[in-house]
Write an enzyme that holds these catalytic residues in place. Structure first.
Site, PDB file in Angstrom:
ATOM      1  N   LYS A 176       0.852  -1.181   0.077  1.00 18.47           N
ATOM      2  CA  LYS A 176       0.031  -0.005   0.057  1.00 18.47           C
ATOM      3  C   LYS A 176       0.946   1.197   0.218  1.00 18.47           C
ATOM      4  O   LYS A 176       1.473   1.755   1.039  1.00 18.47           O
ATOM      5  CB  LYS A 176      -0.797   0.109   1.134  1.00 18.47           C
ATOM      6  CG  LYS A 176      -1.912   1.248   1.099  1.00 18.47           C
ATOM      7  CD  LYS A 176      -2.136   1.984   2.449  1.00 18.47           C
ATOM      8  CE  LYS A 176      -1.532   3.142   2.676  1.00 18.47           C
ATOM      9  NZ  LYS A 176      -1.789   4.240   1.840  1.00 18.47           N
ATOM     10  N   GLY A 229       6.592   5.234   9.156  1.00 20.95           N
ATOM     11  CA  GLY A 229       5.521   6.408   9.321  1.00 20.95           C
ATOM     12  C   GLY A 229       5.800   7.020  10.352  1.00 20.95           C
ATOM     13  O   GLY A 229       6.845   6.644  11.109  1.00 20.95           O
ATOM     14  N   GLY A 234       2.613   4.231  14.092  1.00 13.42           N
ATOM     15  CA  GLY A 234       3.185   3.005  14.159  1.00 13.42           C
ATOM     16  C   GLY A 234       2.532   2.297  15.306  1.00 13.42           C
ATOM     17  O   GLY A 234       2.466   1.067  15.562  1.00 13.42           O
ATOM     18  N   GLU A 251       9.262   1.473  11.345  1.00 13.87           N
ATOM     19  CA  GLU A 251      10.459   2.314  11.222  1.00 13.87           C
ATOM     20  C   GLU A 251       9.623   3.626  11.530  1.00 13.87           C
ATOM     21  O   GLU A 251       8.832   4.097  10.736  1.00 13.87           O
ATOM     22  CB  GLU A 251      11.004   2.280   9.710  1.00 13.87           C
ATOM     23  CG  GLU A 251      11.966   1.209   9.687  1.00 13.87           C
ATOM     24  CD  GLU A 251      12.753   1.130  10.604  1.00 13.87           C
ATOM     25  OE1 GLU A 251      13.490   2.369  11.354  1.00 13.87           O
ATOM     26  OE2 GLU A 251      13.696   0.228  10.798  1.00 13.87           O
ATOM     27  N   CYS A 285      13.353  10.565   8.126  1.00 18.79           N
ATOM     28  CA  CYS A 285      13.418  10.304   9.358  1.00 18.79           C
ATOM     29  C   CYS A 285      14.886  10.461   9.938  1.00 18.79           C
ATOM     30  O   CYS A 285      15.015  10.539  11.176  1.00 18.79           O
ATOM     31  CB  CYS A 285      12.747   9.139   9.660  1.00 18.79           C
ATOM     32  SG  CYS A 285      12.832   7.823   8.662  1.00 18.79           S
ATOM     33  N   GLU A 387       9.272  15.886  16.719  1.00 17.29           N
ATOM     34  CA  GLU A 387       9.523  15.501  15.187  1.00 17.29           C
ATOM     35  C   GLU A 387       8.642  16.651  14.296  1.00 17.29           C
ATOM     36  O   GLU A 387       7.541  16.503  14.532  1.00 17.29           O
ATOM     37  CB  GLU A 387       9.144  14.176  14.762  1.00 17.29           C
ATOM     38  CG  GLU A 387       9.812  14.009  13.089  1.00 17.29           C
ATOM     39  CD  GLU A 387       9.809  12.485  12.917  1.00 17.29           C
ATOM     40  OE1 GLU A 387       8.738  11.967  13.113  1.00 17.29           O
ATOM     41  OE2 GLU A 387      10.836  12.211  12.338  1.00 17.29           O
TER      42      GLU A 387
END
Ligand code: UN1
Length: 497
Positions: A176, A229, A234, A251, A285, A387
């Site tokens: 996806k 993501g 997550g 991740e 990231c 973040e």
């Protein structure tokens, strides 16, 4: 127009969604440009893809791994031949500059060659038995259908990090792609199709996370979910997968630090922080979002950084002279501007450069924002802790090396960190004591290579790693095998236990 409509790939065929609905993918540098129209898929489409993957698994797992590797070698070669046009398509849908999208495609090529080679390794162990007439060994076995939820910031590299190790281990996959960047996955899947991958081994279903991603997670036949993501999503993925004991590889976020000691080569350190913070418009990231400098070089570094950031050329990434492209979409632009506002209001933080959306001719139709630097940032501030995933760098100072290490570790995340110094003792100490999955000495926090494990500690990951041999642990399970060639039941060992 017809050439702009892209379908799902299920069981070796390009098919429309059963919903009949579609969504648009537009260029973030110029939203007047339509990149493509993609299927807005539903759980029914996912079911069809998982059916195909489950059926194909029965045969694919038995194809000898070196043969699976041969297919990957061909795919790698084709990706290399198509690199320039794949990169340009990627810049049009993602926005990052073409030098970087070439790098993204190159990562996919490297990963594909690497995993193709694994087809002739996939090593297990042989080890002595406790008994004389017995033989012991271990082998990797595939797991089954793997579902991938992939991000928009590395539109081909990251899908390849998941697809290639899964396939070489003998699994089948359903991907996806991110709704912002499905074209790059379509382009990768097309190469597999043209190189003759058996129907059902690779499937792709486009659409929203809430329908397509969720359906993948809900399907009990999907045995592995690999997700890249945010930590927020997550965590939900992890919780949802726990009930069916799926393997999950997650991740997630980062708040990566670059440490600059007073003995560092400052030109080099500033160059590293510039590309670490503003490369890919800060949407990695692994991006450098915290720069901490020894107090004796602090003001100098702040000035050098401002000068460098100011000189960066912003614009459409297809223009070779542009260094910073747009952010991916309106939501991301809003988030970045919101954090800049938060930074402005934080008591004590100093906006050194940037801080504005870029407007005017050539910019109004895109999501452009200036590379932004805040200095005098302290550890309680939100711009230090959260973040942002955009071109915003926070700079802070420290007095001692120990304090720097402590500041580096003072974050919820643990992906990447870097240290600039000429002192080898400090380099090794930091290498040991900074708790991240990746550590750089005299290099920026970005730039991981595909044959080393990729992933992070704490809230960045769940203990797994992508890339390298480590990825095989996500996509295979160990089986221990005992072969008794004594011809009799060896009671001795059983009695002993
Ligand atoms: C990511 O930011 O999601 O090390 C991946 C790097 C790249 C990969 C980044 N090779 O910056």
């Amino acid at each position: 127009m017809a050439d702009k409509i892209f379908k799902n790939f299920i069981n070796g065929k390009w098919v429309e969604s059963k919903s009949g609905a579609t969504f648009e993918n537009r260029n973030p540098a110029n939203t007047d440009e339509l990149v493509g129209v993609f299927q807005k898929s539903t759980p029914d489409d996912v079911k069809a893809a998982v059916n195909a993957a489950a059926e194909a698994y029965k045969k694919w797992r038995l194809v000898p791994a070196p043969k699976r590797g041969e297919l990957l070698f061909r795919v790698a070669r084709r990706l290399a031949e198509g690199k320039e046009s794949l990169a340009r398509d990627m810049t049009r849908e993602m926005g990052k500059v073409v030098a970087e999208t070439r790098g993204d495609v190159q990562e996919a090529i490297d990963m594909t060659y690497y995993m193709a080679g694994e087809g002739r390794r996939l090593f297990g162990q042989t080890t002595p038995s406790e008994l004389g007439n017995k033989f012991c060994m271990t082998m990797r076995q595939p797991i089954g259908v793997c579902g991938f939820i992939t991000p928009w910031n590395f539109p081909m590299a990251i899908p390849s990090w998941k697809t290639m190790p899964a396939l070489i281990c003998g699994n089948t996959v359903v991907i996806k792609p991110a709704t912002d960047t499905p074209l790059s996955v379509v382009n990768m899947v097309k190469v597999f199709e043209e190189e003759g991958i058996p129907p059902g081994v690779i499937n792709m279903v486009t659409g929203a996370g809430s329908s397509v991603g969720q359906a993948l997670i809900n399907d009990e036949r999907v045995r592995v979910i690999s997700f890249t993501g945010s930590t927020f999503v997550g965590r939900k993925v992890s919780e949802a997968c726990a009930t069916t004991f799926k393997h999950t590889c997650l991740e997630m976020g980062g708040k990566n630090v670059e440490i600059v000691m007073d003995d560092a080569d400052l030109e080099q350190a500033v160059d590293g922080a510039t590309w670490g913070a503003f490369g890919t418009t800060g949407q990695r990231c692994t991006a450098t979002s915290r720069l901490i400098c020894h107090k004796d070089v602090y003001e100098k570094v702040v000035k050098m950084m401002a000068k460098k950031a100011e000189s960066l050329k912003i614009g459409n990434g297809l223009d070779e002279s542009v260094q910073v492209g747009p952010v991916i979409n309106q939501d991301q632009l809003d988030t970045v501007l919101k954090y800049i506002e938060i930074g402005r209001k934080e008591d004590g933080a100093r906006l050194v450069i940037g801080g504005q959306r870029v407007t005017g001719k050539g910019f109004d139709k895109g999501y452009f924002v200036q590379p932004t630097i805040f200095a005098d940032v302290t550890r309680n501030m939100r711009i230090w802790r959260e973040e942002i995933f955009g071109p915003v760098l926070s700079i802070a100072s420290f007095s001692t090396f120990d304090e720097a290490i402590e500041m580096a570790n003072d974050t919820a995340y643990g992906l990447s960190a870097s240290l600039y110094t000429r002192d080898i003792k400090k380099a090794y100490t930091a290498m040991r004591d900074v708790y991240t999955g990746i550590f750089y000495v005299n290099a920026p926090t970005i730039g991981a290579e595909t044959h080393l494990p990729f992933g992070g500690t704490k809230e960045t990951g769940n203990g797994h790693r992508e890339a390298a041999v480590a990825a095989l642990d996500v996509f295979s399970e160990w089986k221990s095998i005992y072969v008794d060639f004594s011809g009799t039941l060896q009671r001795a060992q059983i009695d002993n236990q």
